[in-house]
Design an enzyme around this catalytic site. Structure first.
Site, PDB file in Angstrom:
ATOM      1  N   GLU A  70      -9.665 -14.863  -3.496  1.00 32.62           N
ATOM      2  CA  GLU A  70     -10.558 -14.220  -2.528  1.00 32.62           C
ATOM      3  C   GLU A  70     -11.091 -15.253  -1.530  1.00 32.62           C
ATOM      4  OE1 GLU A  70     -14.148 -12.675  -4.345  1.00 32.62           O
ATOM      5  OE2 GLU A  70     -13.877 -10.764  -3.310  1.00 32.62           O
ATOM      6  N   GLY A  91      -9.064  -7.419  -2.351  1.00 34.37           N
ATOM      7  CA  GLY A  91      -9.776  -6.758  -1.259  1.00 34.37           C
ATOM      8  C   GLY A  91     -10.606  -5.643  -1.855  1.00 34.37           C
ATOM      9  N   TYR A 118       4.548   6.673  12.407  1.00 36.32           N
ATOM     10  CA  TYR A 118       4.791   7.274  11.098  1.00 36.32           C
ATOM     11  C   TYR A 118       4.279   8.712  11.012  1.00 36.32           C
ATOM     12  CZ  TYR A 118       5.839   2.459   9.643  1.00 36.32           C
ATOM     13  OH  TYR A 118       6.382   1.202   9.526  1.00 36.32           O
ATOM     14  N   LYS A 164       9.853 -19.125   5.892  1.00 36.17           N
ATOM     15  CA  LYS A 164      10.418 -18.372   7.023  1.00 36.17           C
ATOM     16  C   LYS A 164      10.192 -16.869   6.887  1.00 36.17           C
ATOM     17  CE  LYS A 164      12.197 -22.338   8.189  1.00 36.17           C
ATOM     18  NZ  LYS A 164      11.429 -23.194   9.101  1.00 36.17           N
ATOM     19  N   GLY A 214      -7.747  -2.358  -5.502  1.00 39.51           N
ATOM     20  CA  GLY A 214      -6.639  -1.538  -5.999  1.00 39.51           C
ATOM     21  C   GLY A 214      -5.469  -2.374  -6.489  1.00 39.51           C
ATOM     22  N   LYS A 273       0.815  -1.221   0.000  1.00 36.06           N
ATOM     23  CA  LYS A 273       0.000   0.000   0.000  1.00 36.06           C
ATOM     24  C   LYS A 273       0.851   1.274   0.000  1.00 36.06           C
ATOM     25  CE  LYS A 273      -4.182  -2.062   1.045  1.00 36.06           C
ATOM     26  NZ  LYS A 273      -5.600  -1.777   1.016  1.00 36.06           N
ATOM     27  N   SER A 310      -8.678   0.467   7.950  1.00 38.26           N
ATOM     28  CA  SER A 310      -8.564  -0.375   9.138  1.00 38.26           C
ATOM     29  C   SER A 310      -7.142  -0.852   9.345  1.00 38.26           C
ATOM     30  CB  SER A 310      -9.484  -1.580   9.001  1.00 38.26           C
ATOM     31  OG  SER A 310      -9.088  -2.334   7.879  1.00 38.26           O
TER      32      SER A 310
END
Lengths: 313, 313
Positions: B203, B178, B114, B271, B181, B52, B77
Site C-alpha cells: 500500500e 485498494g 464497452y 517491457k 477486493g 477487475k 473512477s
C-alpha cells in the site's frame, strides 16, 4: 552464395542457449481494427530488449578461439551495441563498442551494464567507421557489422523461424526495414519455414532508402532521416541487399503520424512497450488494410528499448 | 460465513469463458535486483486491461434473469467502470456507470467503447453514491460495488488461483491494496490453492488506510491520498475487511519515490505497461528485500490502463 534451410536450422540450434524463445501475442482489438489476424513476435521481451541479440550471438559463435580472445568491435547507435555487449559477455569475449555521443543515455548505460567498453565519437558514419577501424588495429578485435554481415542476418532470421514454427500458416511476415539484417533474415525464414508465406518490409517515408533501393536496383541512402523510428535510419548493405531484392515482394512506406498512431495502439491496447521502429510494421498494415483483409500476418516486434524521458506521446 | 474451496472453484469455472487466462512473466534482472524469484501474473493483459474484469463477470453471473434484464450500476473512477461495462456487454446486460468528472478521459472513452452508459458527477464519495442510488431507483438496476461485494471478491481471487495452479510452490502472493477486493480474494486463493502460501498486501504510505485498519481492527479512511497509485485511494469495506483481517499477515507501506522507481523498473526491464498501482507490490518487495531473500513470490500485476499523456516519468 545460396543459403540453405540446413544453415538456418544450425544457426537456430546453436544460438538457442543464449537467447529467449520469445512469446507470440495476439490482440482481439487490433484484429478488429485491421480486419486481419495478427501474431506479434515479441522481441521486445528478448534478452537486452531486441532481436539484435540473435544476430550478435550468431556472429560471435562463428569466430574461432583465437578471434574470440581478441574480441569484437562494432559501431551502433543503440540496440546492436547492447546486443553485442551482452552476447560477448555470455560467451566470455571482450566487446568494444563505438557509439555516437548523441546516443540516448539509457542505451549507453545498458551497454556498460552488459560489459561493453564504449568509445564515443561524432555521429557521422565516417567518424564511426574510422573509430571502429582504429580499435580493430589496436586490439585485433573482429569488426561485426550490425546488419550487413551474413552471420548476423542468419541470426536475425531465427525470430521469424520461431514465429513460423509456432504458426506455420501465416500468409505474411512483416518486419521494419533499417539496415536490412532483420528483413533479409526474415525473408529467408519465410522462404524455408513458411507455407507459401511472403515477407514484406515496412519503412518510414522519412527514411525510405530501402524502398528507393528496390526501385533503382542499387543501394540508395537517406539525405535526411527525420523519423521517430530511430532504428530505421540506416542504409542497406551489399550483403543483405541481394537477399532482399530476390525475396521481398515490396516495402510499404508510412508517415510519422501513422507510426505514432500505431505505436500508441500497441502501447494502449496490448500493454507492451515497443520501440517506434516496431510500430512501423503495424502502421503499414493499417495503411493498406484492404490488401491484407482476412490475411494471417506475423509481425516481428523488433524491440522495446525506449527512453522513457523522451516519449512521443 | 465461511468461504469454501468449492465455491472458488465454481467461480473460476463459470467466469472462464469471459476472461483471459493471463500469462505469468518472469524477469531475470528483477530476480537479481530483489534477490528473490518473482512470478508476475499479468492482469494488465486481461480483457479491458485489469483484474477487475474477473469480479465484474462473476457479480453479473450471480444475478437472476429478471435482475440481468434491468441491468447493473456502479460508481468507479476507472477500471471497475470499464470492467462492469465489458462484462455486462459480454452477458447482454445494460450497464450504468457513475464516474467522477475528473476521471481520465482515456477511461471514460473506454467505458463508452464497452457500451457502458456514463453519468458524470462530482468526485466525492457522497455524490457518487447518491447518483448511483438515483439510477438504481429509476432503472431497477442492481448496484454492484467495485470491491465490497462477495461475488466481486471471489472473482478477483481467480487471478491468484490461476497463478498458484501454474506455480503451486509460491511462498508468498503479494497484491496492492485498494478497496480490498483483490487482496481479500487473493488471500482466499492462497489459503485454498497454495502450498503453505501466505498473502501480503502492499500500500502507498500516502493512502495507508488498510495498514491502519489492520492496526486498529476497524475500517480506517484516508483524509488525503496524494499518491500516483490512483487505484489504491479507496477504503476497505465491511465484507472484505473481515476476510483480510483473518487471512493477511501484514501490509507493507511504500513511498511515492519507491513506487515510481518500481514502476520504472517494470516498464524498462520487463517491457510491459502496468499501472502505478501494480508497481506498489514490487516496491514492497524491494523495500523489505532482506525479509524476502530467496523466496518464491507471486505478484499480481493489477492492470495496465494508464493515460499516456500523464506519465510520471
Amino acid at each position: 552464395m545460396e543459403i540453405t534451410k540446413l544453415q538456418l536450422q544450425k544457426v537456430q540450434e546453436r544460438i538457442e542457449p543464449y537467447i529467449h524463445r520469445t512469446p507470440v501475442m495476439k490482440s482481439r482489438l487490433l484484429n478488429e481494427i485491421t480486419g486481419t489476424e495478427l501474431w506479434f513476435k515479441c522481441e521486445n521481451f528478448q534478452r537486452m530488449g531486441a532481436f539484435k541479440m540473435r544476430g550478435a550471438a550468431n556472429a560471435i559463435m562463428s569466430l574461432n578461439e583465437a578471434q574470440r580472445k581478441k574480441g569484437v568491435v562494432t559501431h551502433s547507435s543503440g540496440n546492436f551495441a547492447q546486443a553485442l555487449s551482452l552476447a560477448a559477455k555470455s560467451l566470455n569475449v571482450p566487446a568494444y563498442i563505438v557509439m555516437p555521443e548523441s546516443a540516448p543515455e539509457v542505451k549507453k548505460a545498458a551497454v556498460r551494464t552488459y560489459g561493453g567498453q564504449i568509445t564515443e565519437c561524432p555521429s557521422t558514419l565516417k567518424d564511426r567507421e574510422e573509430t571502429a577501424s582504429g580499435i580493430e588495429e589496436k586490439t585485433g578485435a573482429t569488426f561485426i557489422h550490425p546488419s550487413n554481415d551474413l552471420d548476423v542476418i542468419l541470426g536475425q532470421g531465427t525470430a521469424a523461424i520461431e514465429l513460423l514454427q509456432d504458426h506455420p500458416n501465416l500468409d505474411y511476415v512483416i518486419t521494419p526495414v533499417g539496415g536490412g539484417g532483420l528483413i533479409a533474415g526474415s525473408a529467408l525464414a519465410a522462404k524455408y519455414f513458411g507455407n507459401n508465406c511472403r515477407c514484406i518490409g515496412a519503412e518510414p517515408m522519412e527514411a525510405d532508402d530501402a524502398w528507393r533501393s528496390m526501385q533503382s536496383g542499387r543501394i540508395e541512402t537517406n539525405e535526411s532521416a527525420n523519423t521517430i523510428a530511430d532504428g530505421l535510419k540506416t542504409n542497406l548493405g551489399d550483403i543483405n541487399f541481394p537477399i532482399i531484392l530476390e525475396n521481398i515482394d515490396r516495402i510499404i512506406r508510412v508517415s510519422e503520424e501513422e507510426i505514432k498512431s500505431a505505436l500508441r495502439l500497441i502501447w494502449e491496447r496490448m500493454k507492451i512497450i515497443v520501440e517506434p521502429s516496431s510500430a512501423v510494421a503495424l502502421a503499414a498494415i493499417i495503411r493498406e488494410k484492404e490488401q491484407f483483409s482476412n490475411k494471417k500476418i506475423g509481425i516481428v516486434i523488433s524491440g522495446g528499448n525506449v527512453d522513457l524521458e523522451r516519449l512521443p506521446f
